[in-house]
Design an enzyme around this catalytic site. Structure first.
Site, mmCIF file in Angstrom:
data_model
loop_
_atom_site.group_PDB
_atom_site.id
_atom_site.type_symbol
_atom_site.label_atom_id
_atom_site.label_comp_id
_atom_site.label_asym_id
_atom_site.label_seq_id
_atom_site.Cartn_x
_atom_site.Cartn_y
_atom_site.Cartn_z
ATOM 1 N N ASP A 262 0.815 -1.222 0.000
ATOM 2 C CA ASP A 262 0.000 0.000 0.000
ATOM 3 C C ASP A 262 0.843 1.264 0.000
ATOM 4 O O ASP A 262 0.424 2.311 0.495
ATOM 5 C CB ASP A 262 -0.960 0.022 1.217
ATOM 6 C CG ASP A 262 -1.718 -1.277 1.337
ATOM 7 O OD1 ASP A 262 -2.257 -1.724 0.312
ATOM 8 O OD2 ASP A 262 -1.777 -1.854 2.442
ATOM 9 N N LYS B 20 2.272 2.086 -5.105
ATOM 10 C CA LYS B 20 2.956 1.560 -6.300
ATOM 11 C C LYS B 20 2.127 1.781 -7.562
ATOM 12 O O LYS B 20 2.652 2.157 -8.613
ATOM 13 C CB LYS B 20 3.218 0.050 -6.143
ATOM 14 C CG LYS B 20 4.111 -0.304 -4.983
ATOM 15 C CD LYS B 20 4.192 -1.803 -4.777
ATOM 16 C CE LYS B 20 2.911 -2.429 -4.298
ATOM 17 N NZ LYS B 20 2.470 -2.083 -2.957
ATOM 18 N N GLY B 21 0.799 1.542 -7.436
ATOM 19 C CA GLY B 21 -0.079 1.663 -8.604
ATOM 20 C C GLY B 21 0.014 3.042 -9.212
ATOM 21 O O GLY B 21 0.120 3.208 -10.423
ATOM 22 N N GLY C 209 -4.365 -4.369 -4.494
ATOM 23 C CA GLY C 209 -5.425 -3.399 -4.748
ATOM 24 C C GLY C 209 -4.742 -2.100 -5.072
ATOM 25 O O GLY C 209 -4.411 -1.325 -4.193
ATOM 26 N N HIS C 210 -4.455 -1.883 -6.350
ATOM 27 C CA HIS C 210 -3.701 -0.697 -6.751
ATOM 28 C C HIS C 210 -4.689 0.396 -7.146
ATOM 29 O O HIS C 210 -5.468 0.233 -8.076
ATOM 30 C CB HIS C 210 -2.734 -1.035 -7.892
ATOM 31 C CG HIS C 210 -1.681 -2.024 -7.473
ATOM 32 N ND1 HIS C 210 -0.762 -2.563 -8.328
ATOM 33 C CD2 HIS C 210 -1.399 -2.545 -6.252
ATOM 34 C CE1 HIS C 210 0.030 -3.383 -7.649
ATOM 35 N NE2 HIS C 210 -0.341 -3.389 -6.393
ATOM 36 N N GLN D 216 2.026 -5.906 -3.077
ATOM 37 C CA GLN D 216 2.398 -6.007 -1.656
ATOM 38 C C GLN D 216 3.771 -5.324 -1.459
ATOM 39 O O GLN D 216 4.110 -4.459 -2.238
ATOM 40 C CB GLN D 216 2.417 -7.472 -1.174
ATOM 41 C CG GLN D 216 1.049 -8.158 -1.242
ATOM 42 C CD GLN D 216 0.770 -8.793 -2.589
ATOM 43 O OE1 GLN D 216 1.591 -9.465 -3.146
ATOM 44 N NE2 GLN D 216 -0.426 -8.582 -3.117
ATOM 45 N N SER E 111 -7.507 -1.293 0.275
ATOM 46 C CA SER E 111 -8.324 -1.127 -0.926
ATOM 47 C C SER E 111 -8.934 -2.453 -1.376
ATOM 48 O O SER E 111 -9.869 -2.478 -2.149
ATOM 49 C CB SER E 111 -7.526 -0.483 -2.058
ATOM 50 O OG SER E 111 -6.164 -0.744 -1.967
#
Ligand code: GDP
Length: 391
Positions: A13, A16-17, A40-41, A211, A286
């Protein structure tokens, strides 16, 4: 072929996305190399918040091919729903997705095993069947994606389902929902490749981690870890690329620390400050919606993550969340049971010279250049401090 990797340096979290989305336009290929729908990006597309679980974060760039790599475990049912969600946004992901034929499938029974065994509860997993799917992969009874081409695929799915159902005879048997088969049909229409042959045709590849390093199956805080390699080792194995191909290793860290699920967290805060960080930082998973545990930045853990990944550039995220605190701390040493902190003056805004002081302090402590600062959730909320070292 040159591979640049975006890796989480903490417990996931880190944002990264967002960084992958920001960089994606400069690459012909963005590739996920490990994990499953536990990722969950969160990104913003045309002003809308989108959370991607299995589709790589390059999907909003029409000219970018998105690869789901060999090291991934993919849930056809979740994939179907995710693709449906993207259709609703006017994106046709089928035109941009390429799958490694040897990635493994998560079956409905894998989620069922996690639910009935309650194995994941002690660890605090996302209960998406990821651990059981990897366990089957390593036990050599899992189903690789290429199995969908076989006329006996349905029989293989039912066989593995029956195998697990027999382990828990007192439980109502698992069901296979229609969306699973819809997902399989969709997968049959997508290009499936031998990654080691296909990928080297591209000049550059951006590898997208899920992760974080501290959740790596080997390098993380075992047993409170995820079931895959979240580190640079996962890039090599999960995309089947040689070590010489790795160019830049971009490590992402927040300006503080969070952790979802159980396990050691030496700099964890409680009380008002933790609640303030959860609220202001939106620290809620997320994928699971769970509140994230919050704490001060842990430089001992960060140095370790930088070392084992060979990080060459750091991106700092969510420093805006700390705006307004009179004092900011970072763990600089001491054992996990008695961390030693350095106290730094807080900042009012990210234009504040005290914030630049914090960044200089981090660079000195980590001995890695801080390449960029994320100043908010949107793609435009970004300040590049240095050119990305890509030579
Ligand atoms: P990922 O899994 O590493 O991509 O991270 P997540 O998407 O789970 O969590 C990061 C969260 O922080 C998301 O809600 C992002 O929109 C948000 N975010 C990313 N960068 C920043 C930032 O610099 N500031 C703030 N306030 N939010 C950010």
């Amino acid at each position: 072929m040159r591979v640049d990797a975006v890796l989480g340096l903490q417990w996931g979290d880190e944002g990264k996305g967002k960084v992958v989305d920001l960089l994606a336009a400069g690459y012909p290929v963005v590739a996920r190399f490990q994990g499953g729908p536990n990722a969950g990006h969160t990104l913003y597309h045309a002003g809308k918040k989108v959370v991607l679980h299995q589709v790589p974060s390059g999907i909003f760039h029409p000219e970018v091919l998105c690869v789901i790599g060999e090291g991934v475990v993919l849930d056809p049912e979740v994939f179907w729903k995710e693709v449906e969600g993207l259709w609703a946004l006017g994106i046709v992901p089928e035109e941009r997705l390429v799958l490694s034929e040897g990635l493994h499938l998560i079956l409905p029974v894998h989620r069922w095993v996690e639910a009935v065994s309650q194995e994941g509860e002690k660890i605090g997993t996302t209960r998406r069947g990821i651990g059981p799917a990897y366990a089957d992969r390593y036990a050599r009874r899992g189903l690789p994606l290429r199995a969908i081409e076989s006329p006996s695929f349905e029989r293989q799915v039912l066989g593995l389902t029956a195998y697990h159902a027999a382990r828990f005879p007192d439980q109502p048997p698992p069901e296979i929902p229609e969306d699973f088969w819809r997902g399989v049909e969709l997968l049959r229409r997508l290009p499936r490749v031998r990654l080691a042959e296909w990928l080297p045709q591209f000049s550059t590849v951006l590898a997208e981690g899920s992760q974080g390093t501290m959740l790596d199956i080997f390098a993380g805080t075992y047993p409170y870890v995820t079931a895959s390699h979240t580190t640079i080792a996962g890039v090599l194995a999960g995309l089947m690329v040689p070590p010489q191909a790795i160019r830049t290793v971009i490590g992402i860290t927040k300006a503080y620390a969070t952790r979802v699920g159980e396990g050691p967290f030496p700099t964890e805060l409680d009380g008002d400050l933790a609640a303030w960080l959860q609220e202001k930082g939106g620290e809620r998973g997320s994928t699971t919606g769970r509140l994230r545990r919050c704490g001060w930045l842990d430089l001992v853990a960060l140095r370790y993550a930088i070392q084992i990944n060979g990080v060459t550039a750091v991106a700092l995220t969510k420093a805006d969340v700390l705006c307004g605190l009179p004092e900011v701390r970072a763990r600089v040493g001491g054992p996990d049971s008695a961390p030693i902190y350095e106290s730094l003056p807080g900042w009012e805004s990210l234009e504040d010279s005290r914030f630049e002081g914090f960044v200089a302090f981090l660079e000195e402590a980590l001995q890695v250049p801080i390449w960029g600062i994320s100043t908010g959730p949107a793609r435009a909320d970004w300040r590049e401090r240095l050119p990305l070292p890509t030579s």
